[in-house]
Design a protein around this motif. Structure first.
Motif, PDB file in Angstrom:
ATOM      1  N   PHE A 143       6.123 -14.342 -14.566  1.00  0.00           N
ATOM      2  CA  PHE A 143       5.508 -13.003 -14.501  1.00  0.00           C
ATOM      3  C   PHE A 143       3.982 -13.145 -14.456  1.00  0.00           C
ATOM      4  O   PHE A 143       3.309 -12.501 -13.644  1.00  0.00           O
ATOM      5  N   ALA A 144       3.420 -14.011 -15.332  1.00  0.00           N
ATOM      6  CA  ALA A 144       1.962 -14.180 -15.361  1.00  0.00           C
ATOM      7  C   ALA A 144       1.453 -14.670 -14.002  1.00  0.00           C
ATOM      8  O   ALA A 144       0.459 -14.158 -13.478  1.00  0.00           O
ATOM      9  N   GLU A 145       2.159 -15.632 -13.398  1.00  0.00           N
ATOM     10  CA  GLU A 145       1.716 -16.159 -12.104  1.00  0.00           C
ATOM     11  C   GLU A 145       1.874 -15.106 -11.002  1.00  0.00           C
ATOM     12  O   GLU A 145       1.052 -15.022 -10.085  1.00  0.00           O
ATOM     13  N   THR A 146       2.909 -14.265 -11.120  1.00  0.00           N
ATOM     14  CA  THR A 146       3.068 -13.158 -10.165  1.00  0.00           C
ATOM     15  C   THR A 146       1.898 -12.187 -10.293  1.00  0.00           C
ATOM     16  O   THR A 146       1.349 -11.718  -9.292  1.00  0.00           O
ATOM     17  N   LEU A 147       1.498 -11.893 -11.544  1.00  0.00           N
ATOM     18  CA  LEU A 147       0.368 -10.976 -11.751  1.00  0.00           C
ATOM     19  C   LEU A 147      -0.911 -11.546 -11.155  1.00  0.00           C
ATOM     20  O   LEU A 147      -1.751 -10.833 -10.623  1.00  0.00           O
ATOM     21  N   ARG A 148      -1.077 -12.873 -11.266  1.00  0.00           N
ATOM     22  CA  ARG A 148      -2.277 -13.500 -10.688  1.00  0.00           C
ATOM     23  C   ARG A 148      -2.208 -13.511  -9.159  1.00  0.00           C
ATOM     24  O   ARG A 148      -3.129 -13.078  -8.474  1.00  0.00           O
ATOM     25  N   PHE A 149      -1.059 -13.974  -8.651  1.00  0.00           N
ATOM     26  CA  PHE A 149      -0.926 -14.252  -7.208  1.00  0.00           C
ATOM     27  C   PHE A 149      -0.772 -12.962  -6.401  1.00  0.00           C
ATOM     28  O   PHE A 149      -1.361 -12.822  -5.324  1.00  0.00           O
ATOM     29  N   THR A 150       0.018 -12.021  -6.916  1.00  0.00           N
ATOM     30  CA  THR A 150       0.268 -10.763  -6.188  1.00  0.00           C
ATOM     31  C   THR A 150       0.156  -9.586  -7.169  1.00  0.00           C
ATOM     32  O   THR A 150       1.158  -8.973  -7.531  1.00  0.00           O
ATOM     33  N   PRO A 151      -1.068  -9.273  -7.633  1.00  0.00           N
ATOM     34  CA  PRO A 151      -1.203  -8.187  -8.620  1.00  0.00           C
ATOM     35  C   PRO A 151      -0.763  -6.843  -8.031  1.00  0.00           C
ATOM     36  O   PRO A 151      -1.124  -6.534  -6.889  1.00  0.00           O
ATOM     37  N   PRO A 152       0.015  -6.040  -8.784  1.00  0.00           N
ATOM     38  CA  PRO A 152       0.457  -4.742  -8.264  1.00  0.00           C
ATOM     39  C   PRO A 152      -0.698  -3.774  -8.021  1.00  0.00           C
ATOM     40  O   PRO A 152      -0.665  -2.985  -7.084  1.00  0.00           O
ATOM     41  N   VAL A 153      -1.750  -3.833  -8.860  1.00  0.00           N
ATOM     42  CA  VAL A 153      -2.935  -2.985  -8.649  1.00  0.00           C
ATOM     43  C   VAL A 153      -4.023  -3.881  -8.070  1.00  0.00           C
ATOM     44  O   VAL A 153      -4.393  -4.879  -8.682  1.00  0.00           O
ATOM     45  N   HIS A 154      -4.536  -3.515  -6.888  1.00  0.00           N
ATOM     46  CA  HIS A 154      -5.531  -4.372  -6.243  1.00  0.00           C
ATOM     47  C   HIS A 154      -6.958  -3.908  -6.461  1.00  0.00           C
ATOM     48  O   HIS A 154      -7.891  -4.675  -6.344  1.00  0.00           O
ATOM     49  N   MET A 155      -7.134  -2.598  -6.736  1.00  0.00           N
ATOM     50  CA  MET A 155      -8.501  -2.064  -6.837  1.00  0.00           C
ATOM     51  C   MET A 155      -8.699  -1.324  -8.133  1.00  0.00           C
ATOM     52  O   MET A 155      -7.826  -0.553  -8.534  1.00  0.00           O
ATOM     53  N   ILE A 156      -9.827  -1.537  -8.779  1.00  0.00           N
ATOM     54  CA  ILE A 156     -10.244  -0.610  -9.827  1.00  0.00           C
ATOM     55  C   ILE A 156     -11.716  -0.285  -9.600  1.00  0.00           C
ATOM     56  O   ILE A 156     -12.429  -1.045  -8.949  1.00  0.00           O
ATOM     57  N   PHE A 157     -12.131   0.833 -10.156  1.00  0.00           N
ATOM     58  CA  PHE A 157     -13.477   1.326  -9.875  1.00  0.00           C
ATOM     59  C   PHE A 157     -14.301   1.321 -11.162  1.00  0.00           C
ATOM     60  O   PHE A 157     -13.792   1.642 -12.229  1.00  0.00           O
ATOM     61  N   PHE A 264      -4.546   0.048  -2.358  1.00  0.00           N
ATOM     62  CA  PHE A 264      -4.878   0.357  -3.755  1.00  0.00           C
ATOM     63  C   PHE A 264      -3.847  -0.314  -4.677  1.00  0.00           C
ATOM     64  O   PHE A 264      -4.175  -1.139  -5.525  1.00  0.00           O
ATOM     65  N   THR A 265      -2.578   0.038  -4.481  1.00  0.00           N
ATOM     66  CA  THR A 265      -1.504  -0.736  -5.103  1.00  0.00           C
ATOM     67  C   THR A 265      -0.833  -1.496  -3.973  1.00  0.00           C
ATOM     68  O   THR A 265      -0.841  -1.038  -2.830  1.00  0.00           O
ATOM     69  N   ARG A 266      -0.256  -2.650  -4.304  1.00  0.00           N
ATOM     70  CA  ARG A 266       0.237  -3.511  -3.231  1.00  0.00           C
ATOM     71  C   ARG A 266       1.497  -4.230  -3.677  1.00  0.00           C
ATOM     72  O   ARG A 266       1.628  -4.636  -4.830  1.00  0.00           O
ATOM     73  N   GLY A 267       2.442  -4.364  -2.755  1.00  0.00           N
ATOM     74  CA  GLY A 267       3.674  -5.079  -3.053  1.00  0.00           C
ATOM     75  C   GLY A 267       4.559  -5.076  -1.816  1.00  0.00           C
ATOM     76  O   GLY A 267       4.187  -4.505  -0.782  1.00  0.00           O
ATOM     77  N   PRO A 268       5.732  -5.693  -1.893  1.00  0.00           N
ATOM     78  CA  PRO A 268       6.631  -5.645  -0.741  1.00  0.00           C
ATOM     79  C   PRO A 268       7.084  -4.206  -0.511  1.00  0.00           C
ATOM     80  O   PRO A 268       7.386  -3.495  -1.476  1.00  0.00           O
ATOM     81  N   GLY A 269       7.091  -3.772   0.763  1.00  0.00           N
ATOM     82  CA  GLY A 269       7.536  -2.407   1.077  1.00  0.00           C
ATOM     83  C   GLY A 269       9.018  -2.254   0.791  1.00  0.00           C
ATOM     84  O   GLY A 269       9.489  -1.205   0.351  1.00  0.00           O
ATOM     85  N   SER A 270       9.778  -3.314   1.045  1.00  0.00           N
ATOM     86  CA  SER A 270      11.199  -3.335   0.695  1.00  0.00           C
ATOM     87  C   SER A 270      11.570  -4.792   0.440  1.00  0.00           C
ATOM     88  O   SER A 270      10.842  -5.708   0.839  1.00  0.00           O
TER      89      SER A 270
END
Ligand code: HEM
Length: 279
Positions: A143-157, A264-270
């Motif tokens: 899970f930690a490596e998934t958060l690093r490699f493909t974070p669900p939230v890509h942008m913060i302001f 903004f958020t990112r992940g596999p579409g399906s």
């Protein structure tokens, strides 16, 4: 994703709030419409209208329950929100309803993308999937490596209060900065071979990965650090264990690694997965 990842985190939030479990399906519809509304950058009028309808339906559903919970508090998160008091101030019915919407948006789409991303990354690396299947104590590392490699939230302001020097330039006080979490998490001066998914990497500390001391930035940092990080960890551990127990073999249905989408958020579409049920 539609059958599992988007449902599980929402069901958990509905249950924590002490709402009727028979309404899981209803919340799934409201949640989907909220996420579509938030991501409606092209301003599709139908998506906008559905989002506003959801706002009214959720208010009509929540406000009477909030009023009832104030009178008859129980052992659930909604009752805590109804009775909490800081310096003599309580949250209004409207505040609590808005917080429930925030929980659905902040706790739903993120965890949904995290579960999908974790399986996408493991299925793309079958030897790492086999290691996790064999030794379930590796789930937090995956899970930690998934958060690093493909974070669900890509942008913060963020807006700096004073001028800040970064990489030889100056960000002036008051400017709005879009921080790209995905880029920070692949900083080659911080992580060896950053574009490789590796749950065994030595430069990502799993022990602190779900706290404000995390060395990846997927939950952001500072005073707005994700309040749901430990809940997300628990959900992912339960979800991944359950799915691995239920299905002894898993592979991408199309053979290909599904593409990610979203800015903004990112992940596999399906994520179409061929599953074999335990005999
Ligand atoms: C893998 C799953 C998750 C990820 C990647 C994630 C990511 C984030 C990020 C990046 C922020 C900071 C936003 C900012 O600073 O502008 C945040 C804040 C927040 N998260 Fe999460 N989150 C996850 C799960 C959850 C869950 C399960 C909940 C609750 C059910 C939750 C509730 C919140 C709330 C309420 C905030 C706002 C905190 C504040 O502004 O003080 N999150 N999350």
């Amino acid at each position: 994703m539609g059958q599992y990842a988007t449902r599980f985190p929402i069901n958990v939030i509905v249950d924590m709030l002490g709402l009727d479990r028979a309404d899981h399906g209803r919340f799934h519809v409201w949640y989907t419409s909220m996420i579509d509304f938030l991501g409606n950058l092209s301003q599709d009028p139908e998506i906008a209208a559905a989002g506003l309808r959801t706002r009214d339906e959720l208010a009509a559903y929540m406000i009477p329950i909030i009023q009832d919970r104030r009178a008859h508090p129980g052992d659930d998160l909604l009752s805590v929100l109804c009775t909490a008091e800081i310096d003599g101030t309580r949250m209004s019915d409207e505040d609590i309803k808005a917080f429930v919407s925030l929980l659905l948006a902040a706790g739903g789409e993120t965890t949904d993308k995290a579960i999908a991303g974790l399986f996408r990354n493991l299925l793309a690396h079958p030897e790492q999937l086999a290691a996790v299947r064999e030794d379930r104590t590796l789930i937090p590392a995956a899970f930690a490596e998934t958060l690093r490699f493909t974070p669900p939230v890509h942008m913060i302001f963020r807006q700096p209060c004073e001028d800040v020097e970064v990489s030889g330039g100056t960000i002036p006080a008051g400017a709005t900065v879009t921080c790209l979490i995905g880029a920070a998490n692949r900083d080659e001066s911080r992580y060896a071979d950053p574009d490789t998914f590796n749950i065994f990497r030595a430069d990502l500390t799993t022990g602190s990965a779900f706290s404000a001391a995390a060395d990846h930035l997927a939950f952001a940092l500072g005073r707005h650090f994700c309040v749901g990080a430990l809940l997300a960890k628990t959900e992912v551990e339960v979800g991944v264990n359950d799915l691995l127990d239920a299905f002894p073999t898993m592979a991408f249905a199309g053979g290909e690694v599904p593409a990610e989408s979203g800015v903004f958020t990112r992940g596999p579409g399906s994520l179409r997965v061929r599953l074999t049920r335990r005999a």
